[in-house]
Design an enzyme around this catalytic site. Structure first.
Site, PDB file in Angstrom:
ATOM      1  N   ASP A 148     165.110 -36.772 -25.106  1.00 21.42           N
ATOM      2  CA  ASP A 148     163.907 -36.773 -25.943  1.00 21.42           C
ATOM      3  C   ASP A 148     162.719 -36.338 -25.110  1.00 21.42           C
ATOM      4  OD1 ASP A 148     162.109 -37.207 -28.002  1.00 21.42           O
ATOM      5  OD2 ASP A 148     162.004 -39.371 -27.683  1.00 21.42           O
ATOM      6  N   GLU A 150     153.938 -34.333 -28.274  1.00 27.42           N
ATOM      7  CA  GLU A 150     154.557 -34.813 -29.503  1.00 27.42           C
ATOM      8  C   GLU A 150     154.567 -36.324 -29.560  1.00 27.42           C
ATOM      9  OE1 GLU A 150     157.785 -36.347 -32.094  1.00 27.42           O
ATOM     10  OE2 GLU A 150     157.592 -36.538 -29.915  1.00 27.42           O
TER      11      GLU A 150
END
Length: 462
Positions: A286, A320
């Site tokens: 991630d 993000e």
């Protein structure tokens, strides 16, 4: 093929099943060999995994505003130029900067015990000496409201079992607000995960200006221990210490590189992931994995001499995790050309075994990407389902760009999500390679089709 694609645009996916089958046959005939070449190249070695390993080992966590993120971006830009990708650049973005600092949680009674914890992103600090208070354990916002008198002056712990990320994450994002409304001095949550081994999960949280900003942190399965203590009527008291602080915004960049289209270079297929991570672990799944998979997909097109009609653009978005500043900056910087963005593809679900894609767009475009997906059957990634996208392509999807998200076997994703355990050893080189192959085949063929993917009728947007 051009006639079949035009017919799909006019009739829609549900109008003619034979038409869809014909499109699949035509796409297989035209692009079957190219798909095989891309799959073979992606799965024939572990180049993507090696690059992913080097990125995460060399730079570690890449949190917004950190030196490690910016050094990683410098390295990526240099490597992309070495790969002979085109128009390699960093597009500037100002990002938030939250610094964790030192933090700890210690159970004082009914027995002394240090407890693993992670402050949640954006949390305020405790006083330097920490907050020592009794704990009230609740299982929902409703239970907190029912027991609001009991919460005043205490640390509220939300012991909420994981059902799905979408349902459970609200306790992370809104827990401090609800606890403050009840008069709590701090708030804790059980980490948003179905599985933990004393590994807390961080993530973004928020405040409401109408209530006091209180410290907010995540703990592990210790939440269940504290609940059991409360149910036995035991006195639970802890000391929470956090020195987190929010600093002024810092400069960062979206990473952009291209393989320019041979006939229609102003029409663009975008694919990518986010290069930032949380400040724990190394952000391997991630989302360094999604970033490298997209990058490698474009590199392989270059290596194999597969230059599509339209431009393929890899974008590695910044910020993000705690702001989406990169996604919004990309939308704003490229707003004038979004009508020429044919498709946006995002990989941000971990680079585990790929199963296919989710797609958001017109019915006729869905039929076309289904036909392309069929070419991914050899790697088991041929399931195309309605509904797909991602956080970073969300802002341009809202303005009409069709969106697609890589779907993978996510059974272990939330075990490691936002933790110190998100490291390269959780990933498999063969699965990463299949993710590269899936993204390469889908992006290349969409970029090379004789006609661009048809768009749905506009529904508005800003």
């Amino acid at each position: 093929m051009k006639t079949i694609l035009r017919a799909l645009v006019l009739t829609g996916v549900f109008a003619s099943v034979p038409l869809v089958a014909a499109a699949q046959n035509d796409i297989a005939e035209r692009y079957g060999d190219d798909a095989k070449r891309l799959i073979a190249a992606a799965t024939g070695d572990s180049a993507a995994f090696a690059r992913l390993t080097l990125l995460t080992d060399a730079f570690g966590a890449r949190f917004s505003g950190s030196e490690s993120l910016e050094r990683a971006i410098d390295w990526i830009l240099a490597e992309m130029r070495s790969d002979s990708l085109e128009n390699v650049r960093g597009e500037p973005v100002m990002v938030p900067r939250w610094v964790r600092g030192n933090e700890s949680l210690r159970l004082l009674t009914p027995r002394p015990r240090p407890m693993p914890m992670l402050g949640l992103g954006g949390s305020v600090a405790t006083p330097p000496e920490g907050i020592t208070a009794d704990v009230l354990v609740v299982g929902s916002f409703d239970e907190l409201r029912d027991r609001s008198r009991d919460a005043r002056g205490k640390i509220v712990l939300f012991d909420v079992p994981f059902t799905s990320y979408g349902q459970t994450v609200g306790y992370r994002t809104n827990g401090a607000i609800e606890a403050a409304k009840a008069g709590a001095v701090a708030s804790l949550i059980r980490s948003v995960t179905p599985y933990s081994q004393q590994t807390p999960h961080t993530g973004v949280m928020r405040y409401d200006s109408s209530v006091t900003h209180i410290p907010h942190a995540a703990i592990t399965e210790d939440a269940m221990l504290l609940r059991r203590m409360q149910e036995r009527g035991e006195h639970i008291r802890v000391t929470l210490t956090m020195s987190a602080r929010t600093l002024p915004d810092a400069p960062s960049r979206n990473v952009v590189a291209e393989l320019r289209g041979r006939e229609l270079p102003d029409e663009v297929v975008v694919l990518g992931g986010h290069i930032d991570s949380w400040d724990v672990g190394t952000g391997a799944m991630d989302d360094a994995g999604g970033s490298v998979a997209a990058w490698e997909a474009v590199r392989l097109m270059k290596v194999l001499g597969l230059r599509p009609r339209r431009t393929v653009r890899v974008v590695l978005w910044t910020n993000e995790e705690n702001g989406l500043r990169g996604a919004n900056a990309y939308r704003d910087m490229h707003r004038a050309e979004l009508d020429r963005h044919v498709l946006a593809i995002e990989s941000d679900a971990g680079v585990f075994r790929p199963t296919g894609f989710g797609f958001t767009g017109s019915d006729s475009a869905f039929a076309i990407v289904q036909a392309i997906g069929a070419l991914l059957a050899p790697i088991g990634a041929d399931t195309i389902v309605p509904g797909g996208g991602g956080a970073d392509i969300g802002p341009i999807m809202a303005l009409g760009v069709p969106g697609m998200g890589l779907r993978v076997d996510g059974s272990r994703y939330f075990w490691y999500h936002h933790t110190d355990s998100d490291t390269i050893d959780k990933l498999d080189p063969a699965e990463v390679a299949r993710c590269v192959a899936a993204m390469a085949v889908m992006a290349f063929i969409v970029a090379d089709l004789p006609e661009r993917l048809p768009r749905a009728q506009p529904s508005g947007g800003n």
